[in-house]
Design a protein around this motif. Structure first.
Motif, short mmCIF file in Angstrom:
data_model
loop_
_atom_site.label_atom_id
_atom_site.label_comp_id
_atom_site.label_asym_id
_atom_site.label_seq_id
_atom_site.Cartn_x
_atom_site.Cartn_y
_atom_site.Cartn_z
N VAL A 139 6.50 0.10 7.30
CA VAL A 139 6.50 0.33 8.95
C VAL A 139 4.92 0.49 9.17
N LYS A 140 4.44 1.47 8.48
CA LYS A 140 2.96 1.96 8.58
C LYS A 140 1.94 0.54 8.44
N ASN A 141 2.47 -0.14 7.42
CA ASN A 141 1.34 -1.44 7.35
C ASN A 141 1.82 -2.44 8.26
N ALA A 142 3.11 -2.40 8.76
CA ALA A 142 3.32 -3.21 9.77
C ALA A 142 2.51 -2.97 11.32
N GLN A 143 2.47 -1.63 11.36
CA GLN A 143 1.92 -1.17 12.60
C GLN A 143 0.46 -1.20 12.73
N VAL A 144 -0.07 -1.23 11.67
CA VAL A 144 -1.77 -0.99 11.70
C VAL A 144 -2.30 -2.16 12.47
N GLN A 145 -3.50 -1.70 13.23
CA GLN A 145 -3.87 -2.87 14.08
C GLN A 145 -5.00 -3.76 13.25
N ARG A 146 -5.16 -5.11 13.50
CA ARG A 146 -5.97 -5.75 12.69
C ARG A 146 -7.50 -5.34 12.91
N ASN A 147 -7.64 -4.83 13.86
CA ASN A 147 -9.39 -4.41 13.96
C ASN A 147 -9.61 -3.26 13.47
N LYS A 148 -8.65 -2.36 12.85
CA LYS A 148 -9.03 -1.23 12.25
C LYS A 148 -9.14 -1.54 10.87
N GLN A 149 -10.29 -1.94 10.25
CA GLN A 149 -10.20 -2.45 8.75
C GLN A 149 -10.04 -1.16 7.84
N HIS A 150 -10.42 0.02 8.20
CA HIS A 150 -10.21 1.00 7.40
C HIS A 150 -8.80 1.34 7.25
N GLU A 151 -7.98 1.44 8.18
CA GLU A 151 -6.67 1.84 8.30
C GLU A 151 -5.86 0.65 7.59
N VAL A 152 -6.51 -0.51 7.77
CA VAL A 152 -5.77 -1.78 7.20
C VAL A 152 -5.75 -1.73 5.77
N GLU A 153 -6.99 -1.29 5.26
CA GLU A 153 -6.99 -1.43 3.70
C GLU A 153 -6.30 -0.06 2.93
N GLU A 154 -6.44 1.09 3.76
CA GLU A 154 -5.44 2.16 3.43
C GLU A 154 -4.12 2.00 3.17
N ALA A 155 -3.35 1.25 4.56
CA ALA A 155 -2.21 0.97 4.56
C ALA A 155 -1.70 0.01 3.32
N THR A 156 -2.80 -0.81 3.05
CA THR A 156 -2.11 -1.87 2.16
C THR A 156 -2.35 -1.14 0.72
N ASN A 157 -3.20 -0.25 0.53
CA ASN A 157 -3.24 0.29 -0.96
C ASN A 157 -2.00 1.27 -0.98
N ILE A 158 -1.62 1.65 0.12
CA ILE A 158 -0.49 2.76 -0.02
C ILE A 158 0.66 1.97 -0.25
N LEU A 159 1.13 0.86 0.33
CA LEU A 159 2.11 0.01 0.07
C LEU A 159 2.08 -0.70 -1.18
N THR A 160 1.01 -0.99 -1.57
CA THR A 160 1.02 -1.54 -3.25
C THR A 160 1.30 -0.47 -4.02
N ALA A 161 1.06 0.65 -3.70
CA ALA A 161 1.50 1.80 -4.95
C ALA A 161 2.79 2.07 -4.80
N THR A 162 3.41 2.27 -3.40
CA THR A 162 4.73 2.54 -3.20
C THR A 162 5.83 1.39 -3.61
N ARG A 163 5.12 -0.03 -3.57
CA ARG A 163 6.06 -0.82 -4.05
C ARG A 163 6.12 -0.86 -5.71
N LYS A 164 5.05 -0.59 -6.32
CA LYS A 164 5.09 -0.54 -7.83
C LYS A 164 6.03 0.75 -8.26
N CYS A 165 5.84 1.80 -7.67
CA CYS A 165 6.67 2.94 -7.98
C CYS A 165 8.17 2.63 -7.78
N PHE A 166 8.35 2.10 -6.55
CA PHE A 166 9.80 1.56 -6.09
C PHE A 166 10.41 0.67 -7.14
N ARG A 167 9.81 -0.25 -7.53
CA ARG A 167 10.10 -1.63 -8.60
C ARG A 167 10.70 -0.69 -9.87
#
Length: 753
Positions: A139-167
């Protein structure tokens, strides 16, 4: 009840997976309650010795309750029911063996509950926690706005780590579930069997009763040993699959995708593509909700839970369009627009957005194509203009379609009229039988199923050159001499063009499905099933025993010479016919299509195996005989292109060894597995490289590159690159119409020898 959760669905985290988890968790909770109840009843029986009879009866009721709960496991249910019935007769005997009862019931089942079920609960808590974290990250990754690059990268990294842990945790959770389900029945039965043996040993007064039960108990003990072995094997298999899936998941790029989605317009279940998307609500708040979407049955639908009825977004994909959306704050959005409404959707990544857009576009094109087939049948065919200037590719296509195919096929004797009713100027054909049909009879043939008749239009469909040549090799006269040989004897009247459809349908079904009018085969030579002959050695047997290349060089001429004689003779002339399978096998090498059609009519198995000749099949014999049309005939009649002989060589191997370029091209188009290796560990490509056959090496490498390209781009079920299709089309043309141009390898090889 043994419930197994699929590892593949675990990676998808689909509604099916969640529904399976819900069912398993409820089942384990219920099992724990049942086992706890049984243990407590046992303790009560130990502590209340003076009221043993009452406690024992309660305990038996607990056993019956567990037996009823285990109604889906016949072994557990039958065993527990039989034991409880026996104990009912023992209530009057008060010889109590508390120590043995405590060891057999209380200790073992409590250990199972405290250790195994506790592990399951711990794994469940971890899974629920990481599942919630993944949902929040999505949800956080989906809600982040495209023009806030720092938040985009942070949300993407969190999502990647969370998915790996989930699998990782989800796969461990599924493994724990499956191991628990595998172990539970053995634990229950083991404890109960121990309890029953204690009664047998100490209840002397019930000896006669238990002596009748003892053989059953011993048999159950033997089954328990097998259950332990099976449980250990299942555990090893599950651990191996767990490891394989985990490695596969690690290799895939999940940096931006939750799962690897694929689309297939020819999917057997009708679902072209499915996966999670965010959907913007049409209310005033414009809220975004994550739903499970799928493209199926020419519709776009979604559902919140697996058991919910799908909600239809688009009734008919032909009436909608799909486009990117870059004018809103959310990333990876696209819009599906229909005449009545539009639907804004958001994927989890750019790659998934492109995949969904392409899947929708492909489904739209497929829907138009399926609908367009009906309108094409109404169009009048136009004759080619003699003065027009056509490109090479257009001329090539016109040779394979329309008037050319119709004229060439109708020139064959008997083909100017429908094979089954005699109506003039038939425009349809059965490609595996090699006959022409009118439109009404073709519809009846379609209803028989493709394993009996494959129908194609002579004017609307494109015709591959080898298929057109196959039609010209058979014809209505040849097939009717086989399938209508006994028509006059049985006294059946052949329907005419004006006959009722029911009469035609009954006749066609009797002719091709029941084969009532096929002449019974003459007295067969002694044969063993599966192809073993009891004949003295003949030239036919010697011909197949030598190496393949010498076989071609030394005897192909003799086979060709025999072919002309056999064409003039009747297909029923042999007074001692071999079995249909052997007849098909021999005729395939001799390139005698009428004999092959006769063998199939007599019930020959198209994948018949000759155990005396390295388990070769008729398709392998057709390769050895060197005829492209013979191979095509067998493939159209259901021959398996990947069956291999005792040396591990399939038709593609043999065609490569013999340098038959046209056959290699045909087998690759028909789905031959070019990665299969023979007993020497060689695949067709390595054989072609060793033989320095440039044409075959080119075909094999192109096919391999095309396969890898389709897999990397997710184009499963698609034909692939246009250049690849053009090259294979050219080779098919050359192999059928100018085979001498592909004989360079054989010529140079014979010169060397």
């Amino acid at each position: 009840m043994k419930v197994t959760v699929d590892f593949e669905e675990c990676l998808k985290d689909s509604p099916r997976f969640r529904a399976a988890l819900e069912e398993v968790e409820g089942d384990v909770t219920e099992l724990e309650l049942k086992l706890d109840k049984l243990v407590k009843l046992c303790i009560a029986m130990i502590d209340t010795g003076k009221a043993f009879c009452t406690a024992n009866k309660q305990f038996m009721n607990g056993i019956r309750d567990l037996a009823q709960y285990s109604f889906k496991d016949a072994l557990v249910e039958n065993s527990l029911t039989k034991f409880s019935d026996t104990l009912q007769e023992m209530i009057n005997y008060h010889n109590i063996l508390f120590d043995q009862i405590q060891r057999s019931i209380k200790t073992q089942l409590q250990t199972f509950v405290k250790e195994d079920i506790r592990k399951f609960k711990d794994a469940k808590k971890q899974f629920e926690k990481v599942s919630e974290e993944k949902e929040n990250a999505l949800v956080k990754n989906a809600q982040v706005q495209r023009n806030k690059q720092h938040e985009v990268e942070e949300a993407t990294n969190i999502l990647t780590a969370t998915r790996k842990c989930f699998r990782h945790i989800a796969l461990d959770y599924v493994l724990q579930i499956n191991v628990l389900q595998s172990k539970r029945r053995a634990e229950i039965l083991k404890s109960m069997l121990s309890f029953m043996y204690a009664h047998l040993a100490f209840f002397h007064q019930g000896y006669d009763l238990f002596s009748e039960l003892e053989p059953y108990m011993k048999d159950l003990g033997a089954q328990l040993d097998q259950l332990a072995v099976d449980a250990a094997k299942e555990k090893r298999d599950m651990e191996q699959k767990h490891s394989t899936i985990q490695q596969k998941a690690a290799l895939q790029d999940y940096s931006s995708d939750d799962t690897k989605l694929e689309y297939n317009v020819d999917a057997a279940n009708g679902i072209v593509m499915e996966g999670y998307l965010f959907k913007r609500a049409s209310n005033a708040f414009k809220t975004w909700n994550r739903r499970w979407f799928s493209i199926q049955n020419n519709q776009l639908v979604y559902q919140k839970k697996f058991k919910d009825n799908p909600t239809v977004v688009v009734e008919d994909l032909r009436l909608c369009t799909v486009k990117h959306c870059e004018d809103i704050e959310r990333r990876f959005c696209f819009e599906v627009v229909s005449p009545t409404k539009s639907c804004m959707l958001q994927a989890d990544s750019e790659k998934l957005r492109q995949a969904w857009i392409k899947a929708v576009q492909t489904s739209i094109a497929t829907a138009y194509r399926e609908k367009g087939d009906e309108s094409e049948k109404q169009e009048k065919k136009s004759s080619p203009s003699t003065g027009s200037l056509e490109s090479g590719s257009e001329s090539k296509e016109k040779l394979l379609k329309g008037e050319s195919a119709l004229q060439r096929v109708q020139c064959i004797p008997g083909n100017a009229a429908c094979c089954d009713c005699g109506l003039a100027d038939p425009r349809w054909a059965s490609i595996n039988l090699g006959i022409t049909l009118c439109i009404e009879c073709s519809g009846i043939h379609r209803s028989l199923g493709v394993h009996f008749s494959k129908v194609r239009s002579l004017t609307l469909d494109s015709w591959e050159p080898e298929l057109l040549k196959l039609m010209c090799e058979l014809g209505n006269d040849v097939i009717n001499r086989i399938y209508e040989a006994k028509l006059e004897k049985v006294g059946i009247k052949k329907p005419q063009s004006g006959s009722q459809r029911q009469e035609k349908e009954a006749y066609i079904r009797a002719k091709y499905v029941e084969r009532k009018f096929v002449e019974k085969q003459a007295a067969s030579v002694p044969l063993l099933e599966s192809g073993t002959k009891v004949l003295p050695p003949s030239q036919e047997e010697k011909r197949h025993s030598g190496p393949e290349k010498s076989l071609l060089a030394g005897e192909q001429g003799a086979a060709s010479q025999k072919e002309g004689d056999k064409q003039e003779s009747s297909v029923f002339c042999d007074s001692k016919q071999p079995s249909p399978g052997l007849q098909l096998y021999r005729a395939a090498f001799e390139k005698n299509l009428p004999h092959m059609a006769e063998a199939l009519a007599h019930g020959a198995e198209v994948n018949w195996v000759n155990v005396e000749e390295n388990k070769a099949t008729p398709l392998i014999q057709a390769v050895r005989g060197g005829s492209l049309v013979t191979c095509e005939f067998l493939l159209q009649n259901g021959a398996n292109v990947n069956i291999r002989d005792m040396k591990g060589r399939g038709p593609l191997h043999h065609a490569t060894v013999l340098g038959h370029t046209g056959q290699v091209c045909l087998f690759l188009k028909r789905g031959a597995n070019q990665h299969a290796t023979d007993e020497d560990g060689k695949d067709p490509l390595s054989i072609a490289v060793e033989a320095a056959n440039a044409d075959i090496v080119t075909l094999l490498r192109l096919a391999r590159m095309n396969e890898e390209m389709r897999e990397s781009e997710g184009l499963y079920g698609q034909p692939g690159d246009e250049l690849y299709q053009d090259i294979f089309r050219d080779f098919s043309q050359m192999a059928t119409n100018n085979p001498e141009k592909l004989n360079r390898f054989q010529q140079s090889d014979s010169q060397k020898s």
